[in-house]
Design a protein around this motif. Structure first.
Motif, mmCIF file in Angstrom:
data_model
loop_
_atom_site.group_PDB
_atom_site.id
_atom_site.type_symbol
_atom_site.label_atom_id
_atom_site.label_comp_id
_atom_site.label_asym_id
_atom_site.label_seq_id
_atom_site.Cartn_x
_atom_site.Cartn_y
_atom_site.Cartn_z
ATOM 1 N N SER A 179 11.050 -0.358 21.989
ATOM 2 C CA SER A 179 11.930 -0.995 22.974
ATOM 3 C C SER A 179 13.390 -0.819 22.550
ATOM 4 O O SER A 179 13.702 0.010 21.702
ATOM 5 C CB SER A 179 11.575 -2.472 23.111
ATOM 6 O OG SER A 179 10.244 -2.623 23.560
ATOM 7 N N LYS A 180 14.261 -1.625 23.089
ATOM 8 C CA LYS A 180 15.692 -1.509 22.811
ATOM 9 C C LYS A 180 15.954 -1.634 21.315
ATOM 10 O O LYS A 180 15.457 -2.535 20.656
ATOM 11 C CB LYS A 180 16.466 -2.581 23.577
ATOM 12 C CG LYS A 180 17.970 -2.479 23.432
ATOM 13 C CD LYS A 180 18.661 -3.534 24.280
ATOM 14 C CE LYS A 180 20.181 -3.438 24.137
ATOM 15 N NZ LYS A 180 20.881 -4.470 24.942
ATOM 16 N N LEU A 181 16.766 -0.694 20.803
ATOM 17 C CA LEU A 181 17.097 -0.685 19.389
ATOM 18 C C LEU A 181 18.594 -0.855 19.195
ATOM 19 O O LEU A 181 19.394 -0.407 20.018
ATOM 20 C CB LEU A 181 16.667 0.641 18.740
ATOM 21 C CG LEU A 181 15.171 0.975 18.751
ATOM 22 C CD1 LEU A 181 14.958 2.392 18.252
ATOM 23 C CD2 LEU A 181 14.391 -0.009 17.885
ATOM 24 N N SER A 182 18.974 -1.476 18.094
ATOM 25 C CA SER A 182 20.390 -1.586 17.766
ATOM 26 C C SER A 182 20.915 -0.214 17.344
ATOM 27 O O SER A 182 20.145 0.725 17.110
ATOM 28 C CB SER A 182 20.591 -2.580 16.624
ATOM 29 O OG SER A 182 20.028 -2.064 15.425
ATOM 30 N N LYS A 183 22.230 -0.098 17.218
ATOM 31 C CA LYS A 183 22.832 1.168 16.812
ATOM 32 C C LYS A 183 22.305 1.618 15.463
ATOM 33 O O LYS A 183 21.973 2.798 15.267
ATOM 34 C CB LYS A 183 24.364 1.021 16.760
ATOM 35 C CG LYS A 183 25.090 2.310 16.436
ATOM 36 C CD LYS A 183 26.593 2.106 16.487
ATOM 37 C CE LYS A 183 27.345 3.406 16.160
ATOM 38 N NZ LYS A 183 28.821 3.217 16.214
ATOM 39 N N GLU A 184 22.192 0.689 14.518
ATOM 40 C CA GLU A 184 21.695 1.045 13.191
ATOM 41 C C GLU A 184 20.222 1.408 13.221
ATOM 42 O O GLU A 184 19.778 2.319 12.525
ATOM 43 C CB GLU A 184 21.936 -0.109 12.211
ATOM 44 C CG GLU A 184 23.379 -0.274 11.809
ATOM 45 C CD GLU A 184 23.977 1.020 11.232
ATOM 46 O OE1 GLU A 184 23.332 1.617 10.350
ATOM 47 O OE2 GLU A 184 25.072 1.408 11.673
ATOM 48 N N ASN A 185 19.450 0.699 14.052
ATOM 49 C CA ASN A 185 18.029 1.014 14.156
ATOM 50 C C ASN A 185 17.794 2.371 14.808
ATOM 51 O O ASN A 185 16.815 3.052 14.502
ATOM 52 C CB ASN A 185 17.295 -0.070 14.944
ATOM 53 C CG ASN A 185 17.089 -1.332 14.128
ATOM 54 O OD1 ASN A 185 17.150 -1.293 12.899
ATOM 55 N ND2 ASN A 185 16.866 -2.454 14.794
ATOM 56 N N LYS A 186 18.698 2.770 15.700
ATOM 57 C CA LYS A 186 18.595 4.101 16.295
ATOM 58 C C LYS A 186 18.799 5.169 15.236
ATOM 59 O O LYS A 186 18.112 6.193 15.222
ATOM 60 C CB LYS A 186 19.626 4.268 17.412
ATOM 61 C CG LYS A 186 19.280 3.547 18.699
ATOM 62 C CD LYS A 186 20.371 3.741 19.733
ATOM 63 C CE LYS A 186 20.071 2.914 20.977
ATOM 64 N NZ LYS A 186 21.169 3.008 21.978
ATOM 65 N N LYS A 187 19.746 4.920 14.323
ATOM 66 C CA LYS A 187 19.975 5.875 13.238
ATOM 67 C C LYS A 187 18.746 5.963 12.343
ATOM 68 O O LYS A 187 18.353 7.046 11.901
ATOM 69 C CB LYS A 187 21.199 5.459 12.424
ATOM 70 C CG LYS A 187 22.524 5.592 13.169
ATOM 71 C CD LYS A 187 23.693 5.150 12.303
ATOM 72 C CE LYS A 187 25.015 5.285 13.046
ATOM 73 N NZ LYS A 187 26.170 4.832 12.219
ATOM 74 N N SER A 188 18.127 4.816 12.084
ATOM 75 C CA SER A 188 16.897 4.806 11.288
ATOM 76 C C SER A 188 15.795 5.571 11.993
ATOM 77 O O SER A 188 15.038 6.329 11.362
ATOM 78 C CB SER A 188 16.440 3.368 11.022
ATOM 79 O OG SER A 188 17.317 2.699 10.142
ATOM 80 N N MET A 189 15.686 5.370 13.311
ATOM 81 C CA MET A 189 14.680 6.079 14.103
ATOM 82 C C MET A 189 14.865 7.583 13.993
ATOM 83 O O MET A 189 13.898 8.326 13.768
ATOM 84 C CB MET A 189 14.768 5.643 15.568
ATOM 85 C CG MET A 189 13.878 6.446 16.517
ATOM 86 S SD MET A 189 14.125 6.002 18.263
ATOM 87 C CE MET A 189 15.810 6.631 18.541
ATOM 88 N N VAL A 190 16.099 8.055 14.127
ATOM 89 C CA VAL A 190 16.380 9.491 14.074
ATOM 90 C C VAL A 190 15.999 10.057 12.714
ATOM 91 O O VAL A 190 15.328 11.093 12.614
ATOM 92 C CB VAL A 190 17.867 9.767 14.392
ATOM 93 C CG1 VAL A 190 18.247 11.203 14.025
ATOM 94 C CG2 VAL A 190 18.145 9.507 15.861
ATOM 95 N N ARG A 191 16.413 9.391 11.638
ATOM 96 C CA ARG A 191 16.104 9.891 10.296
ATOM 97 C C ARG A 191 14.597 9.886 10.042
ATOM 98 O O ARG A 191 14.051 10.819 9.439
ATOM 99 C CB ARG A 191 16.828 9.050 9.246
ATOM 100 C CG ARG A 191 18.335 9.307 9.185
ATOM 101 C CD ARG A 191 18.979 8.621 7.991
ATOM 102 N NE ARG A 191 19.055 7.184 8.177
ATOM 103 C CZ ARG A 191 20.138 6.533 8.606
ATOM 104 N NH1 ARG A 191 21.234 7.210 8.930
ATOM 105 N NH2 ARG A 191 20.142 5.212 8.723
ATOM 106 N N ALA A 192 13.915 8.838 10.500
ATOM 107 C CA ALA A 192 12.478 8.726 10.268
ATOM 108 C C ALA A 192 11.699 9.781 11.050
ATOM 109 O O ALA A 192 10.787 10.425 10.511
ATOM 110 C CB ALA A 192 11.993 7.325 10.645
#
Length: 327
Positions: A179-192
């Protein structure tokens, strides 16, 4: 002022000065590249097109040798500003950018050396951008490269169970969209996600055949729409258009009606070539399984949440990856 235009790179692009003769277009007329493409056409003619209209070449030692030579020449022809990250990688981690690494990009672009060169330099620019120079030039591992970002992998939004393969041997990625992710969580998603896809590219079959994405937007609400669109943009921009990974198809299973709007957005960001591979499947689990079977995805390779036989065990996958990271 020199004019600039955008040149296509697979599903990505790169700005080039139009006042200068594009070096790659000149290289494409060299004897070596013409010979490789002639060999490629011969290989294509000897193979049947699969259910997704993808063609797979029959590699020969001669094709690989010639392809690597052409890739080296194509990289040499690129202007210095376009390959800053690549040159840093050559200098700081030569053990990571040898023949096996370069061959991944040739396979992704079906041995078209000019396109493989563009994707390769874009890959290193993006790898440095998302991991930073302190980690980008190391072998990507969960402990050293991800750290706290590994928490995203543990949530199981993207899973790559080894039991999930289609009838042609392609890996199936199972996706439960977050679902909706914070800006930092989006960065984590991309790296993961970058790490996860890089890990399955260790398999030669995945380099050659690519993957199939099986997505199940379970429990999605209309209010999730903006977040879903943003997540798609992030993964498309930072991962799918960068990694040397062929995506045969996206199978979206039992999406709610409003997810069709998300799929329209997805098609825009993926471009026409990949957009044509988005398949929507509606109905009961039994009906969805029948449709998937027509694409060579059998019940034995589908997670139980969609009526299949695969019991997902994301924690075991993570533990296995951590062990491999230390090998």
């Amino acid at each position: 002022m020199p004019r600039k235009q955008e040149m296509s790179v697979g599903s990505g692009s790169l700005e080039m000065d139009t006042d200068k003769e594009p070096a790659i277009s000149l290289a494409a007329h060299t004897e070596g590249i013409l010979e490789t493409r002639a060999a490629l056409r011969s290989s294509i003619l000897s193979n049947s097109v699969d259910v997704y209209k993808q063609v797979h070449t029959t590699e020969t030692p001669e094709m690989i040798t010639r392809g690597l030579e052409n890739l080296r020449a194509a990289l040499d022809e690129l202007p210095a500003f376009a390959k800053v990250g690549w040159r840093k990688a050559l200098d700081r981690c030569p053990e990571l950018v040898g023949t096996k690494h370069r061959l991944m990009f040739l396979r992704c672009e079906v041995f078209m050396a000019d396109r493989a060169a563009y994707r390769l330099v874009k890959y290193w620019d993006k790898r440095i951008e998302i991991y930073g120079e302190g980690k980008a030039f190391q072998r990507l591992t969960i402990s050293q490269s991800l750290g706290e970002d590994a928490a995203f992998l543990s949530l199981g939004h993207v899973q790559a169970n080894k039991s999930m393969v289609d009838s042609s041997g392609r890996r199936i990625l199972f996706v439960l969209p977050p679902s909706k992710l914070s800006k930092e969580n989006k960065k984590s998603m991309v790296r993961a996600v970058f790490y996860l896809l890089q890990s399955i590219l260790e398999e030669e079959m995945t380099q050659k055949r690519g993957v199939v994405v099986l997505a199940f937007p379970q429990g999605k609400k209309l209010s999730d729409l903006p977040g879903d669109r943003a997540n798609i943009q992030e993964i498309s921009k930072h991962v799918m258009k960068i990694l040397p990974l062929r995506v045969a198809a996206f199978h979206i299973c039992r999406p709610p009606w409003f997810q069709h709007l998300v799929l329209i957005c997805l098609k825009l960001y993926l471009g026409p070539r990949l957009a044509s591979r988005i398949k929507e499947h509606h109905g009961s689990n039994e009906e969805v399984l029948q449709k998937l079977e027509s694409y060579g995805i059998m019940k034995e390779s589908v997670p139980t949440v969609l009526g299949g036989d695969v019991v997902l065990d994301n924690e075991s996958w993570l533990e296995d990856r951590k062990k491999l990271d230390f090998d």
